[in-house]
Design a protein around this motif. Sequence first.
Motif, PDB file in Angstrom:
ATOM      1  N   PHE A 233       0.831  -1.214   0.000  1.00 55.26           N
ATOM      2  CA  PHE A 233       0.000   0.000   0.000  1.00 55.26           C
ATOM      3  C   PHE A 233       0.860   1.255   0.000  1.00 55.26           C
ATOM      4  O   PHE A 233       0.586   2.225  -0.698  1.00 55.26           O
ATOM      5  N   SER A 234       1.930   1.230   0.800  1.00 51.83           N
ATOM      6  CA  SER A 234       2.792   2.408   0.903  1.00 51.83           C
ATOM      7  C   SER A 234       4.183   1.983   1.345  1.00 51.83           C
ATOM      8  O   SER A 234       4.327   1.193   2.276  1.00 51.83           O
TER       9      SER A 234
ATOM     10  N   LEU B 134       3.665  -0.479   4.389  1.00 53.03           N
ATOM     11  CA  LEU B 134       2.283  -0.727   4.787  1.00 53.03           C
ATOM     12  C   LEU B 134       1.656  -1.670   3.765  1.00 53.03           C
ATOM     13  O   LEU B 134       1.803  -1.477   2.549  1.00 53.03           O
ATOM     14  N   ILE B 135       0.954  -2.672   4.272  1.00 51.74           N
ATOM     15  CA  ILE B 135       0.408  -3.716   3.416  1.00 51.74           C
ATOM     16  C   ILE B 135      -1.093  -3.830   3.633  1.00 51.74           C
ATOM     17  O   ILE B 135      -1.563  -3.932   4.776  1.00 51.74           O
ATOM     18  N   ASP B 136      -1.854  -3.829   2.543  1.00 48.94           N
ATOM     19  CA  ASP B 136      -3.302  -4.018   2.612  1.00 48.94           C
ATOM     20  C   ASP B 136      -3.598  -5.513   2.534  1.00 48.94           C
ATOM     21  O   ASP B 136      -3.374  -6.142   1.505  1.00 48.94           O
ATOM     22  N   ILE B 137      -4.084  -6.067   3.647  1.00 55.13           N
ATOM     23  CA  ILE B 137      -4.437  -7.498   3.659  1.00 55.13           C
ATOM     24  C   ILE B 137      -5.938  -7.692   3.883  1.00 55.13           C
ATOM     25  O   ILE B 137      -6.383  -8.808   4.164  1.00 55.13           O
ATOM     26  N   GLY B 138      -6.703  -6.593   3.771  1.00 60.46           N
ATOM     27  CA  GLY B 138      -8.147  -6.700   3.953  1.00 60.46           C
ATOM     28  C   GLY B 138      -8.594  -6.452   5.368  1.00 60.46           C
ATOM     29  O   GLY B 138      -9.776  -6.614   5.684  1.00 60.46           O
ATOM     30  N   ALA B 139      -7.680  -6.070   6.242  1.00 58.34           N
ATOM     31  CA  ALA B 139      -8.045  -5.734   7.614  1.00 58.34           C
ATOM     32  C   ALA B 139      -8.519  -4.285   7.657  1.00 58.34           C
ATOM     33  O   ALA B 139      -8.402  -3.530   6.693  1.00 58.34           O
ATOM     34  N   LYS B 140      -9.073  -3.891   8.819  1.00 59.62           N
ATOM     35  CA  LYS B 140      -9.578  -2.527   8.939  1.00 59.62           C
ATOM     36  C   LYS B 140      -8.447  -1.511   8.869  1.00 59.62           C
ATOM     37  O   LYS B 140      -8.647  -0.376   8.441  1.00 59.62           O
ATOM     38  N   THR B 141      -7.256  -1.917   9.311  1.00 56.80           N
ATOM     39  CA  THR B 141      -6.088  -1.040   9.289  1.00 56.80           C
ATOM     40  C   THR B 141      -4.975  -1.714   8.488  1.00 56.80           C
ATOM     41  O   THR B 141      -4.794  -2.931   8.575  1.00 56.80           O
ATOM     42  N   ALA B 142      -4.250  -0.933   7.706  1.00 55.19           N
ATOM     43  CA  ALA B 142      -3.141  -1.494   6.926  1.00 55.19           C
ATOM     44  C   ALA B 142      -2.112  -2.122   7.865  1.00 55.19           C
ATOM     45  O   ALA B 142      -1.773  -1.559   8.904  1.00 55.19           O
TER      46      ALA B 142
ATOM     47  N   GLN C 165      -3.074  -2.455  14.415  1.00 54.88           N
ATOM     48  CA  GLN C 165      -2.217  -2.793  13.272  1.00 54.88           C
ATOM     49  C   GLN C 165      -1.493  -4.114  13.502  1.00 54.88           C
ATOM     50  O   GLN C 165      -0.937  -4.367  14.569  1.00 54.88           O
ATOM     51  N   LEU C 166      -1.499  -4.972  12.473  1.00 55.80           N
ATOM     52  CA  LEU C 166      -0.784  -6.248  12.499  1.00 55.80           C
ATOM     53  C   LEU C 166       0.636  -6.070  11.988  1.00 55.80           C
ATOM     54  O   LEU C 166       0.902  -5.195  11.156  1.00 55.80           O
ATOM     55  N   THR C 167       1.561  -6.903  12.476  1.00 54.35           N
ATOM     56  CA  THR C 167       2.934  -6.912  11.967  1.00 54.35           C
ATOM     57  C   THR C 167       3.133  -8.154  11.112  1.00 54.35           C
ATOM     58  O   THR C 167       2.752  -9.262  11.512  1.00 54.35           O
ATOM     59  N   LEU C 168       3.732  -7.963   9.950  1.00 53.96           N
ATOM     60  CA  LEU C 168       3.890  -9.041   8.969  1.00 53.96           C
ATOM     61  C   LEU C 168       5.363  -9.419   8.798  1.00 53.96           C
ATOM     62  O   LEU C 168       6.265  -8.717   9.241  1.00 53.96           O
ATOM     63  N   SER C 169       5.574 -10.547   8.111  1.00 49.78           N
ATOM     64  CA  SER C 169       6.935 -11.015   7.837  1.00 49.78           C
ATOM     65  C   SER C 169       6.958 -11.802   6.536  1.00 49.78           C
ATOM     66  O   SER C 169       6.059 -12.588   6.262  1.00 49.78           O
TER      67      SER C 169
END
Length: 359
Positions: A43-44, A51-59, A98-102
Amino acid sequence: MVSQTQTLNNNNNIGFTHEDFAALLDQYDYHFSPGDIVAGTVFSMEPRGALIDIGAKTAAYIPVQELSINRVDDPKEVLQSNETREFFILTDENEDGQLTLSIRRIEYMRAWQRVRQLQEEDATVYSNVFATNRGGALVRVEGLRGFIPGSHISAKDTKEDLVGQDLPLKFLEVDEERNRLVLSHRRALVERKMNGLEVSQVVIGSVRGIKPYGAFIDIGGVSGLLHISEISHDHIDTPHSVFNVNDELKVMIIDLDAERGRISLSTKQLEPEPGDMLKNRDLVFEKAEEMAVKFREKLLAGDTTTIDPAELEGISAEEDVTIENNPRDDREIVSVVSNDNTDSHATALDEELIPSAVE
């Protein structure tokens, strides 16, 4: 003409409030949990992540250290704007939702799958030595950091001289739970060498190390054990009384164990008369091929009494084919490198020998 009552009834039938709409969104809202693998779109791009859009309410957010197994300084080295790919959910929502991804965790998971498969296939892999420590040498296999114990480095060069070299390797231990990836250069060389060797074959080697239980003989880059019981028919108190380091010998192969990476040798079976290795070594070497033929005939006739396997079983696979780069140090230093810098195991190991798994 439509009455007012009919209009109200129609509105009641159609009625769909904002509360109803919110409830419907909640019903179809995705619920994410740590450990899930989801698709996401970049996303950004941020200076230290994205920032990643995974379909959650917050990126969701992926920090730069979670972008790859390898060191990454800029997210643009791995990600592109609007790119869609898989992400591992590393942590639950923070206070901002906000979720943290890897991506790194996905790469680790798939790397472990690949090395487990390679181990099951008993494959030989090639890897470059990028560092050494007192315990051995460090390599990378499928992005994972692997460790070669000093006792499993079979080379005439010191382990420091191996840095930058590509080595053939066999898997000794693949343990994702304990973050252990341990490999053997020795086993790979022994297997390769064994393709051209056979029991009862006479080979020329040189003494590379001496222990109370036998001598280690270098036969073309790999090492075999000449057990004290296989030096002579006469009693020997210690191999040091018979051999010196760098002595050149003719020896006969009496056992090949590819699975354990072991080559067992004998000069006892080459003696024309019992005790000749102590009395007349040159005669033993002169008659070596002739005595090997007699030994082979005994094997074909089913006579295996000349070899006592029990005497050979007392030597572990780590010891019996070790070429000693430092004969003065009899200690076996076996350390394992963690493949996860968040959970480094150092139980019963010298921590100074264990570098961080990810630079």
